[in-house]
Design an enzyme around this catalytic site. Structure first.
Site: not given
Length: 314
Positions: A29, A220, A222, A253, A262
């Protein structure tokens, strides 16, 4: 004034988990948005260094079509370089073809990536939510038949750049359907970083009522609005023990332009160390790894902890 040993003073807080597993997503990611292709040998060394820093789960790559995410087009070259890495190395698979590639490489842990909203499902997978779940069903079933561990990612759990705030009931409904396919774990994604602690608590509470317990969930976050650590603490208070993070704060993303970096793994470890929560991660080694990778990317790490500790060394 920085502390002599570069670590926070540990002051435990009642009611929090004794240990947290960090699901490191930097190599997948974190790097997927990079325009300049990182050499496969550098990626392998990055993963090796992350494992050497004590991270027990490092998401290695994604088995998507090369034109979708060019940065990860070297998966078949990367995975064989990682056979001696002492960590679990899951890979993202989009469909049955991706699963076949994973199985051919000897991968034992996979992840599928769904959406809680229709617009993002269309933009990311070119399918509706229903169609994407139908696509995942045989992937998860076949993986489980082969004794593989399966993680489900659910993006846009708190807000969507096209649809706005996402109703909690909508997220719960899609999350339950994804788990019912047979996923071992579900990671709840705040893809554009708009969550706040109350929203996190509400979603986790409603998921529990729907039969999805905290021990099957990961978060998860950000850090778009600087809320990732506050949201993580709210999740820990609810019993979550798996947290996704990206070394150095890399990533976003590619299909949601408002999705910035992130949660940085170093910032997370600093907070967890300060709470007396075990992670098994050596913060010094991890920071050195992110400084090393920042050198390869040609820019400093956005992680505040990396900046603070690396400046202290100079």
């Amino acid at each position: 004034m920085s502390l002599p040993d570069g670590l926070p003073m540990a002051v435990p807080v009642a009611g929090l988990p004794a240990r947290v597993r960090i699901h490191e997503v930097g190599p997948r990611d974190g790097l997927q948005n990079e325009k300049a292709v990182v050499p496969v040998e550098v990626k392998a060394e990055f993963i090796r260094r992350l494992a050497d820093a004590g991270l027990s789960t490092v998401e290695a790559t994604s088995l998507v079509r090369p034109e979708w995410v060019p940065q990860l087009a070297d998966a078949e070259q990367l995975v064989p370089l990682l056979k001696d890495v002492p960590a679990e190395l899951p890979v993202l698979v989009p469909n049955q073809r991706g699963l076949e590639r994973a199985m051919a490489l000897g991968v034992r842990r996979i992840a599928v990536f769904g959406s809680a909203t229709e617009t993002f499902a269309r933009r990311n997978l070119n399918r509706s939510v229903d169609e994407s779940l139908a696509m995942f069903e045989p992937v998860v079933a076949r993986a489980r038949e082969s004794a593989m561990w399966v993680r489900g990612y659910l993006s846009m759990c708190f807000g969507d750049p096209w649809e706005g705030p996402v109703p909690v009931r909508q997220v719960v409904a899609v999350a339950k359907r994804l788990m019912d396919l047979g996923c071992d774990e579900l990671s709840l994604g705040d893809t554009i970083g708009v969550a706040t602690p109350g929203h996190v608590r509400e979603l986790l509470a409603r998921l529990g009522e729907a039969g999805v317990p905290a021990d099957r969930l990961a978060v998860h976050f950000h850090d778009t609005y600087g809320q990732a650590l506050a949201n993580t603490l709210a999740a820990l208070e609810h019993g979550i023990t798996t947290v996704d993070a990206s070394a150095g704060g890399l990533g976003g993303c590619p299909y949601a332009k408002s999705a910035t970096g992130n949660l940085a793994t170093e910032d997370l470890v600093w907070m967890l160390d300060g709470l007396g929560i075990e992670t098994g991660v050596d913060l010094g080694r991890l920071t050195a790894t992110s400084v090393w990778m920042a050198g390869h990317l040609g820019r400093p790490s956005p992680s505040r902890t990396v900046r603070a500790l690396s400046q202290k060394e100079t």
